[in-house]
Design a protein around this motif. Structure first.
Motif, PDB file in Angstrom:
ATOM      1  N   GLY A 124      43.481  18.444  16.633  1.00  0.00           N
ATOM      2  CA  GLY A 124      44.802  18.228  15.727  1.00  0.00           C
ATOM      3  C   GLY A 124      44.685  18.842  14.380  1.00  0.00           C
ATOM      4  O   GLY A 124      46.112  18.691  14.047  1.00  0.00           O
ATOM      5  N   GLY A 125      43.216  18.478  14.177  1.00  0.00           N
ATOM      6  CA  GLY A 125      43.201  19.200  12.247  1.00  0.00           C
ATOM      7  C   GLY A 125      44.338  18.904  11.516  1.00  0.00           C
ATOM      8  O   GLY A 125      44.196  17.410  11.533  1.00  0.00           O
ATOM      9  N   TRP A 126      44.740  20.264  10.601  1.00  0.00           N
ATOM     10  CA  TRP A 126      44.920  19.261   9.138  1.00  0.00           C
ATOM     11  C   TRP A 126      46.692  18.881   9.752  1.00  0.00           C
ATOM     12  O   TRP A 126      47.327  19.139   8.633  1.00  0.00           O
ATOM     13  CB  TRP A 126      44.597  20.653   8.817  1.00  0.00           C
ATOM     14  N   GLU A 127      46.991  19.268  10.901  1.00  0.00           N
ATOM     15  CA  GLU A 127      48.443  18.432  10.937  1.00  0.00           C
ATOM     16  C   GLU A 127      48.334  16.823  11.745  1.00  0.00           C
ATOM     17  O   GLU A 127      49.102  16.361  12.265  1.00  0.00           O
ATOM     18  CB  GLU A 127      49.597  19.116  11.957  1.00  0.00           C
ATOM     19  N   SER A 128      47.244  16.055  12.645  1.00  0.00           N
ATOM     20  CA  SER A 128      47.123  15.535  12.353  1.00  0.00           C
ATOM     21  C   SER A 128      46.730  14.115  11.898  1.00  0.00           C
ATOM     22  O   SER A 128      46.329  14.280  10.657  1.00  0.00           O
ATOM     23  CB  SER A 128      45.842  15.008  13.541  1.00  0.00           C
ATOM     24  N   GLU A 129      47.379  13.001  12.042  1.00  0.00           N
ATOM     25  CA  GLU A 129      47.450  11.912  10.902  1.00  0.00           C
ATOM     26  C   GLU A 129      46.192  11.262  11.100  1.00  0.00           C
ATOM     27  O   GLU A 129      46.304  10.123  10.100  1.00  0.00           O
ATOM     28  CB  GLU A 129      48.499  11.015  11.746  1.00  0.00           C
ATOM     29  N   ASP A 130      45.625  11.618  11.800  1.00  0.00           N
ATOM     30  CA  ASP A 130      43.254  10.947  11.456  1.00  0.00           C
ATOM     31  C   ASP A 130      43.542  11.136  11.349  1.00  0.00           C
ATOM     32  O   ASP A 130      42.053  11.138  10.544  1.00  0.00           O
ATOM     33  CB  ASP A 130      43.325  10.598  13.614  1.00  0.00           C
ATOM     34  N   THR A 131      42.957  12.580  10.634  1.00  0.00           N
ATOM     35  CA  THR A 131      42.646  13.477   9.530  1.00  0.00           C
ATOM     36  C   THR A 131      41.965  12.908   8.598  1.00  0.00           C
ATOM     37  O   THR A 131      40.711  12.749   7.981  1.00  0.00           O
ATOM     38  CB  THR A 131      43.327  15.587   8.555  1.00  0.00           C
ATOM     39  N   PRO A 132      43.340  12.386   7.383  1.00  0.00           N
ATOM     40  CA  PRO A 132      42.195  11.340   6.363  1.00  0.00           C
ATOM     41  C   PRO A 132      41.588  10.676   6.382  1.00  0.00           C
ATOM     42  O   PRO A 132      40.416  10.888   5.830  1.00  0.00           O
ATOM     43  CB  PRO A 132      43.687  10.831   5.707  1.00  0.00           C
ATOM     44  N   ALA A 133      41.503  10.152   7.275  1.00  0.00           N
ATOM     45  CA  ALA A 133      40.525   8.452   7.508  1.00  0.00           C
ATOM     46  C   ALA A 133      38.866   9.456   8.264  1.00  0.00           C
ATOM     47  O   ALA A 133      38.133   8.715   7.610  1.00  0.00           O
ATOM     48  CB  ALA A 133      41.011   8.292   8.495  1.00  0.00           C
ATOM     49  N   GLY A 204      41.589  24.663  23.181  1.00  0.00           N
ATOM     50  CA  GLY A 204      41.656  23.803  23.569  1.00  0.00           C
ATOM     51  C   GLY A 204      43.246  23.529  24.011  1.00  0.00           C
ATOM     52  O   GLY A 204      43.329  22.091  23.869  1.00  0.00           O
ATOM     53  N   LEU A 205      43.485  23.988  23.083  1.00  0.00           N
ATOM     54  CA  LEU A 205      44.793  24.021  22.873  1.00  0.00           C
ATOM     55  C   LEU A 205      45.976  25.019  22.497  1.00  0.00           C
ATOM     56  O   LEU A 205      45.268  26.269  22.857  1.00  0.00           O
ATOM     57  CB  LEU A 205      44.754  23.710  20.823  1.00  0.00           C
ATOM     58  N   PRO A 206      47.479  24.228  23.104  1.00  0.00           N
ATOM     59  CA  PRO A 206      48.551  25.427  23.120  1.00  0.00           C
ATOM     60  C   PRO A 206      48.175  26.110  21.641  1.00  0.00           C
ATOM     61  O   PRO A 206      47.451  25.939  20.204  1.00  0.00           O
ATOM     62  CB  PRO A 206      49.755  24.865  22.657  1.00  0.00           C
ATOM     63  N   PRO A 207      48.606  27.467  21.017  1.00  0.00           N
ATOM     64  CA  PRO A 207      48.936  28.467  19.890  1.00  0.00           C
ATOM     65  C   PRO A 207      48.857  27.534  19.300  1.00  0.00           C
ATOM     66  O   PRO A 207      48.585  27.395  18.029  1.00  0.00           O
ATOM     67  CB  PRO A 207      49.021  30.192  20.396  1.00  0.00           C
ATOM     68  N   GLN A 208      50.063  27.267  18.647  1.00  0.00           N
ATOM     69  CA  GLN A 208      50.886  26.194  18.073  1.00  0.00           C
ATOM     70  C   GLN A 208      50.422  25.607  18.167  1.00  0.00           C
ATOM     71  O   GLN A 208      50.827  23.955  16.629  1.00  0.00           O
ATOM     72  CB  GLN A 208      52.530  26.003  18.457  1.00  0.00           C
ATOM     73  N   GLU A 209      49.416  24.396  18.229  1.00  0.00           N
ATOM     74  CA  GLU A 209      48.664  23.596  18.212  1.00  0.00           C
ATOM     75  C   GLU A 209      47.656  23.593  17.503  1.00  0.00           C
ATOM     76  O   GLU A 209      47.075  22.294  16.972  1.00  0.00           O
ATOM     77  CB  GLU A 209      48.546  22.483  19.321  1.00  0.00           C
ATOM     78  N   HIS A 211      45.179  24.142  13.940  1.00  0.00           N
ATOM     79  CA  HIS A 211      45.520  23.708  13.368  1.00  0.00           C
ATOM     80  C   HIS A 211      44.402  23.920  12.199  1.00  0.00           C
ATOM     81  O   HIS A 211      43.989  22.593  11.460  1.00  0.00           O
ATOM     82  CB  HIS A 211      46.921  22.693  13.105  1.00  0.00           C
ATOM     83  N   THR A 212      43.857  24.676  11.605  1.00  0.00           N
ATOM     84  CA  THR A 212      43.051  24.952  10.687  1.00  0.00           C
ATOM     85  C   THR A 212      43.418  24.641   9.140  1.00  0.00           C
ATOM     86  O   THR A 212      44.618  24.532   9.665  1.00  0.00           O
ATOM     87  CB  THR A 212      41.879  27.033  10.575  1.00  0.00           C
ATOM     88  N   PHE A 213      42.733  24.705   8.420  1.00  0.00           N
ATOM     89  CA  PHE A 213      42.690  23.901   6.952  1.00  0.00           C
ATOM     90  C   PHE A 213      43.995  25.596   5.829  1.00  0.00           C
ATOM     91  O   PHE A 213      44.880  25.357   5.407  1.00  0.00           O
ATOM     92  CB  PHE A 213      41.398  24.174   6.422  1.00  0.00           C
ATOM     93  N   GLY A 221      52.051  18.616   7.269  1.00  0.00           N
ATOM     94  CA  GLY A 221      50.937  18.968   7.178  1.00  0.00           C
ATOM     95  C   GLY A 221      49.444  19.286   6.011  1.00  0.00           C
ATOM     96  O   GLY A 221      49.093  18.582   5.628  1.00  0.00           O
ATOM     97  N   LEU A 222      51.293  19.279   4.292  1.00  0.00           N
ATOM     98  CA  LEU A 222      50.887  19.171   3.734  1.00  0.00           C
ATOM     99  C   LEU A 222      50.136  17.631   2.775  1.00  0.00           C
ATOM    100  O   LEU A 222      49.550  17.579   1.790  1.00  0.00           O
ATOM    101  CB  LEU A 222      51.789  19.960   2.661  1.00  0.00           C
ATOM    102  N   HIS A 223      51.363  17.158   3.743  1.00  0.00           N
ATOM    103  CA  HIS A 223      51.009  15.545   3.468  1.00  0.00           C
ATOM    104  C   HIS A 223      49.382  14.763   3.630  1.00  0.00           C
ATOM    105  O   HIS A 223      48.865  14.554   2.831  1.00  0.00           O
ATOM    106  CB  HIS A 223      52.135  14.946   3.423  1.00  0.00           C
TER     107      HIS A 223
END
Length: 427
Positions: A124-133, A204-209, A211-213, A221-223
């Motif tokens: 999920g990259g930099w749009e995933s709510e798990d990334t901060p942790a 392994g994701l659809p193009p719209q999903e 999310h590199t930095f 995503g900014l949040h």
């Protein structure tokens, strides 16, 4: 021109892991560079072989008279698979820090400089709510082992850069032209759609999903980017309480002509002021600047034809640094370290002139009581400039990409002389 700088001022130069180390095979950029239809001019490959040659590069920095080195630790090397930390990579970082200590060079370490592990993007990259942790866990691992050797750490490099990328995209979508902003030679439209199709296969994701930095960002995503900084800061404080923590932001000197004041104010808010709450508990601000932007009633005014441009398409305007320091200090009451400031040019006399004018502005800020603690020039070495390949020359030290031979430029000796003349003390 006389320079007036305080004792313990950090005089140095900067690099970023992926741009200099080479063979960073587990990161997202490596995937993108080597895809069919890649938008990169060339792949990074061994870059400038700094992963192997770091000792002599840092020795060269110290011999010039500089007392600080800003570099980044590569998340994809430390955690190549989620939850598996590579102790050999940690050992390498430990030796880089040991080299700095032995040479009396103060390290300023960045924990994320644009590139991310491939597994993070697939998750999920930099749009995933798990990334901060996840990011905080990585930062805690690094700093628990190395923090006693790191007096200054930046969690994330240029956390606001995705905003600039969105601007470039919109300019292309509106049929306008855009210079090589933020180091990305972005050519979108049909070719970009084909590229993203290949990218989605790789992760392994659809193009719209995917999310590199450096992908276009949603508000959420900014949040996530800035929340990653907040959670990393808390994690670092637990394991390395003596390390000073900051966030790196890239800022233009936003100027206006009559009728453009509101637009310039909007740009400052969008790229800086809206993020101040995330930085309230930081120990310092890592400021990065390369030029200015001028706004009129119709928006951004193109660089006039009679003004010198750098290889990146920016206006040659070293005076911007002083203005941005003053602006940042007005809104954020914290010590400032200039962690990037420089110019892409093959004419090193222009780099010397750029350094002189930029430092004149830094000195004026210090004289007026603004707590500027260091000036770290971008960059130590000619390096891999992302999608633009090896063609852009930012380095104080020339690198022959074929032989990896290093040759300090006159600008390197010039900056070193200024540093030695003022102070070589470290913090």
């Amino acid at each position: 021109m006389p320079y007036q700088f305080p004792d313990h001022f950090l005089w140095g130069a900067s690099t970023a892991a992926h741009q200099v180390e080479g063979n960073n095979t587990n990161c997202d950029s490596w995937v993108m560079e080597n895809l069919k239809g890649t938008r990169y001019k060339e792949p990074s490959g061994i870059a400038v072989d700094h992963y192997r040659l770091y000792r002599e590069d840092i020795e060269r920095l110290a011999a010039l008279g500089l007392n600080s080195y800003r570099f980044s630790i590569e998340w994809a090397r430390i955690e190549p698979e989620e939850g598996r930390f590579d102790e050999a990579a940690m050992g390498h970082c430990r030796d880089v820090l040991r080299t700095c200590r032995n040479l009396n060079v103060t390290p300023v370490v960045t924990l994320h400089h644009f590139t991310s592990p491939q597994w993070l993007i697939s998750a999920g990259g930099w749009e995933s709510e798990d990334t901060p942790a996840r990011f905080a866990r990585y930062c805690a691992h690094v700093m628990s082992q190395l923090g006693d050797q790191i007096p200054y750490v930046c969690t994330i490099n240029e956390a606001n850069t995705p905003i600039g990328i969105d601007k470039v995209i919109k300019q292309f979508q509106q049929g306008g032209s855009a210079s090589a902003q933020v180091g990305m030679n972005m050519d979108f439209q049909e070719q970009m759609r084909n590229y993203y199709a290949e990218l989605s296969k790789a992760f392994g994701l659809p193009p719209q999903e995917v999310h590199t930095f450096l992908s276009p960002r949603s508000e959420e995503g900014l949040h996530i980017i800035f929340q990653s900084h907040v959670e990393a800061r808390a994690a670092i404080r637990q394991v390395s309480p003596n390390t000073k923590i900051g966030l790196s932001m890239s800022l233009f000197d936003f100027q206006s002509v009559p009728g453009g004041e509101e637009q310039a104010a909007h740009e400052l808010h969008e790229e800086f002021l809206q993020f101040l709450p995330y930085m309230e508990d930081d120990d310092f601000f890592a400021l990065q600047n390369y030029s200015r932007e001028i706004y009129g009633p119709e928006g951004l005014i193109p660089v006039p034809g009679d003004r010198e441009r750098t290889q990146m398409g920016y206006e040659f305007y070293p005076e911007a640094l002083e203005n941005v320091i003053r602006c940042a200090s007005k809104h954020l009451n914290k010590p400032i370290i200039v962690t990037e400031n420089g110019v892409a040019t093959d004419d090193d006399t222009h780099r010397v002139a750029f350094i002189d004018q930029a430092l004149k502005g830094v000195a004026a800020c210090i004289t007026d009581g603004i707590p500027v603690k260091g000036y770290l020039h971008w960059s130590l070495l000619d390096n891999f400039e992302w999608q633009l390949g090896f063609s852009k020359r930012f380095g104080l030290i020339e690198v022959d990409h074929q032989t990896q031979k290093r040759t300090p430029k006159p600008s390197a000796y010039h900056l070193g002389k200024i540093a030695r003349t003022n102070t070589i003390n470290t913090v």
